[in-house]
Design a protein around this motif. Structure first.
Motif, PDB file in Angstrom:
ATOM      1  N   LYS A  16       0.823  -1.208   0.000  1.00 12.90           N
ATOM      2  CA  LYS A  16       0.000   0.000   0.000  1.00 12.90           C
ATOM      3  C   LYS A  16       0.861   1.263   0.000  1.00 12.90           C
ATOM      4  N   ASN A  17       2.176   1.093   0.047  1.00  8.90           N
ATOM      5  CA  ASN A  17       3.133   2.213  -0.006  1.00  8.90           C
ATOM      6  C   ASN A  17       2.858   3.265   1.062  1.00  8.90           C
ATOM      7  N   ILE A  18       2.636   2.791   2.280  1.00  9.14           N
ATOM      8  CA  ILE A  18       2.459   3.705   3.408  1.00  9.14           C
ATOM      9  C   ILE A  18       3.841   4.014   3.983  1.00  9.14           C
ATOM     10  N   PRO A  19       4.268   5.277   3.974  1.00  8.07           N
ATOM     11  CA  PRO A  19       5.617   5.607   4.442  1.00  8.07           C
ATOM     12  C   PRO A  19       5.793   5.336   5.931  1.00  8.07           C
ATOM     13  N   VAL A  58      -0.175  -2.234  11.021  1.00 10.32           N
ATOM     14  CA  VAL A  58       0.382  -1.028  10.387  1.00 10.32           C
ATOM     15  C   VAL A  58      -0.466   0.145  10.873  1.00 10.32           C
ATOM     16  N   ARG A  59       0.082   0.913  11.749  1.00 10.05           N
ATOM     17  CA  ARG A  59      -0.708   1.888  12.496  1.00 10.05           C
ATOM     18  C   ARG A  59      -1.232   3.030  11.633  1.00 10.05           C
ATOM     19  N   ASP A  60      -0.548   3.329  10.528  1.00  8.10           N
ATOM     20  CA  ASP A  60      -0.998   4.417   9.654  1.00  8.10           C
ATOM     21  C   ASP A  60      -1.877   3.915   8.515  1.00  8.10           C
ATOM     22  N   ASP A  61      -2.232   2.637   8.567  1.00  5.11           N
ATOM     23  CA  ASP A  61      -3.180   2.063   7.610  1.00  5.11           C
ATOM     24  C   ASP A  61      -4.572   2.124   8.252  1.00  5.11           C
ATOM     25  N   PRO A  62      -5.519   2.883   7.671  1.00 10.01           N
ATOM     26  CA  PRO A  62      -6.852   3.019   8.285  1.00 10.01           C
ATOM     27  C   PRO A  62      -7.533   1.685   8.556  1.00 10.01           C
ATOM     28  N   GLU A  63      -7.385   0.721   7.654  1.00 15.44           N
ATOM     29  CA  GLU A  63      -8.026  -0.578   7.862  1.00 15.44           C
ATOM     30  C   GLU A  63      -7.409  -1.306   9.052  1.00 15.44           C
ATOM     31  N   HIS A  64      -6.064  -1.288   9.144  1.00 15.81           N
ATOM     32  CA  HIS A  64      -5.400  -1.922  10.277  1.00 15.81           C
ATOM     33  C   HIS A  64      -5.784  -1.225  11.582  1.00 15.81           C
ATOM     34  N   ALA A  65      -5.774   0.086  11.556  1.00 18.33           N
ATOM     35  CA  ALA A  65      -6.100   0.846  12.770  1.00 18.33           C
ATOM     36  C   ALA A  65      -7.522   0.540  13.232  1.00 18.33           C
ATOM     37  N   ALA A  66      -8.444   0.433  12.284  1.00 15.82           N
ATOM     38  CA  ALA A  66      -9.838   0.131  12.634  1.00 15.82           C
ATOM     39  C   ALA A  66      -9.954  -1.262  13.237  1.00 15.82           C
ATOM     40  N   ALA A  67      -9.232  -2.224  12.659  1.00 13.82           N
ATOM     41  CA  ALA A  67      -9.275  -3.588  13.183  1.00 13.82           C
ATOM     42  C   ALA A  67      -8.688  -3.647  14.587  1.00 13.82           C
TER      43      ALA A  67
END
Length: 538
Positions: free
Chosen positions: A6-9, A91-100
């Motif tokens: 997802k190329n999240i820095p 991955v804390r800056d991934d909205p889906e991961h954070a929501a889960a």
């Protein structure tokens, strides 16, 4: 199918607020945990690790309180849980991961401190099958790999030797760890689990007698970085596998400057050679130069053996490696110290000998507390372009072979003793190898030639040079015996040895022209013995 990114820095700095600790080796654990707690880090831990931290008066939460599930199956299952691995992999800056993570009440771990069950130690100590299996860590490698994969947010530490570096980095970054630091720790973690799994796979292959497993892995721990490799433009390092074979990997360096790549290679060759000689029978000394012996001898004492070995090729011995099969004593130390020597390796050393060697500050003295078993099984490996060549160790010993006299004349008792001696040495000489021996000492060695005749001639010439240096009328090959590491393909090699003065020969046999070689031996009245085993060494 590859998983898309997802190329999240990744953030440069991650504050360490919560740490998971689960270690088998508890060296420095309490001090490290105390420092983390002092910095306000919440500690979560498992089993014995949690008890050690709590007993030191440091606040710690047992992992079972996090998961709501107790350790079961003798501790085999304790961390394999979403509340643990979600905290490692999210991955804390991934909205889906954070929501889960929010939905399931998963809290992230910023620091993971893991070292694994001591599988390698148990394996090389000869643990029983069931004990060895029980020391295969499952949860540890899983957590290490999870944290290492998610190094964008999590720092993983697998070596107690890195605790000080972690604390220093936290101090420098006011409680945070940098992305560069996290990457380095992740790389080290993956290397650790790779070596760990390699040890397990190789043990299984040995336990199940699988000679050639479909996948072969080799792993080791960095022992030291050498100044350079075989040449100054090459980089090199020494890795130890954990095998408990006395030698350079297990030796204690009493004194002297750092060992070089070439020193390590040559010292290993020297010690493996001298171990062929039973210390209960007699003292033995091997002098090695560029991984080839330039003199080997048995004697009534180490001093006697050393002087006989030195006489074989005193020129090549300069700057060589000296290996002993008995503890170094003062008498031998005094003699060895007279000649410039790079390394001495022995199963022990007396205080008096150590004091004598101490006067040579650059001379390395290695003590091993034992000799390697020449009969022991094991593996050797060599790299080639794009692959590895792996083979079982050459553990053939001449004393175990059924020797066959093939000539009309049988060797005398004295000749037979020297023939066995010569074949022990030939096993450790680069092919093509020719070794002349007389009275329990090498008197001429020819190594690494494309032609066996050339090796024989070189050995004879060296014997002549040594005789001139010693003021002798005849070279040592006069009245000697000779060993060849492989069969004589033609009679010319044997005739060359006879011309040098050899009276008996030991060789593997097996040439299409064995009959011609035997006939030549009979024509010259010499004895010849076949071993049925060759010792090529490339």
């Amino acid at each position: 199918m590859a998983v898309a990114s997802k190329n999240i820095p990744a953030p440069d700095l991650v504050a360490v607020r919560r740490a998971l600790l689960s270690v088998s080796d508890k060296t420095g654990l309490v001090e490290f945990a105390s420092e983390l707690a002092h910095r306000g880090v919440e500690l979560v831990s498992t089993g014995g690790t949690a008890r050690a931290i709590a007993d030191a008066g440091v606040a710690v939460t047992d992992v079972s309180e996090v998961t709501g599930f107790p350790e079961i199956m003798d501790g085999r299952v304790k961390t394999l849980h979403p509340l643990v691995h979600g905290g490692l992999l999210g991955v804390r800056d991934d909205p889906e991961h954070a929501a889960a993570m929010d939905e399931h009440g998963i809290q992230p771990f910023d620091l993971v401190v893991i070292n694994l069950y001591p599988f390698e130690e148990v394996r090389f100590a000869g643990g029983a099958y069931a004990e060895t299996i029980e020391n295969i860590d499952i949860g540890g490698p899983a957590m290490v790999r999870a944290a290492a994969k998610n190094h964008a947010y999590c720092t993983v530490v697998t070596d107690p030797g890195d605790y000080a570096a972690v604390l220093n980095a936290l101090e420098m970054n006011t409680g945070s760890l940098s992305l560069e630091f996290r990457k380095k720790m992740a790389a080290k973690a993956f290397a650790r689990t790779a070596a760990y799994d390699a040890a397990i796979a190789n043990w299984f292959a040995e336990a199940l007698d699988v000679e050639h497993p479909a996948w072969r892995s080799l792993g080791g721990r960095l022992a030291e970085v050498t100044r350079y490799g075989e040449n100054p433009h090459q980089q090199a390092a020494f890795y130890v596998t954990g095998e408990r074979r006395p030698g350079v990997a297990t030796a204690r360096q009493v004194q002297g400057k750092q060992l070089s790549y070439n020193n390590l290679n040559d010292t290993d060759a020297a010690f493996e050679l001298v171990a062929e000689f039973d210390p209960a029978r007699s003292a033995a000394v091997a002098i090695i130069k560029h991984a080839n012996p330039c003199g080997v001898a048995e004697g009534a004492s180490l001093k006697d053996a050393y002087l006989k070995a030195l006489a074989c090729d005193p020129v090549s011995a300069f700057g060589g490696i000296v290996a002993l099969n008995q503890p170094l004593d003062a008498e031998a130390a005094e003699e060895i110290a007279k000649v410039f020597t790079e390394v001495i390796i022995a199963p022990g050393a007396s205080p008096e000998a150590e004091a004598i060697i101490a006067a040579k500050k650059n001379l390395r003295l290695l003590v091993t507390d034992g000799l390697p078993d020449p009969r022991a099984a094991g593996l050797t490996a060599k790299t080639v372009s794009g692959g590895l060549l792996v083979q079982s160790r050459d553990n053939g010993v001449v004393d175990d072979l059924d020797l066959k006299v093939v000539t009309k004349r049988a060797p005398s008792e004295a000749e037979l003793a020297d023939l066995k001696f010569a074949f022990r040495v030939a096993k450790h000489v680069k092919s093509n190898a020719i070794v002349y021996v007389r009275d329990g000492a090498t008197v001429g060695i020819g190594a690494g030639q494309m032609s066996r005749v050339d090796s024989s001639r070189i050995a004879a010439r060296k014997a002549q040079d040594a005789a001139v240096a010693a003021g002798l009328e005849q070279p040592g090959t006069s009245g000697s015996v000779v060993a060849s590491d492989a069969f004589f393909p033609f009679a010319d090699g044997l005739v060359s040895a006879v011309e040098a003065g050899a009276t008996a020969v030991i060789q593997p046999g097996g040439s299409m022209r064995d009959d011609e070689v035997i006939a030549a031996a009979d024509a010259h009245g010499i004895a010849m013995v076949f071993t049925g085993m060759r010792h090529f060494r490339h």
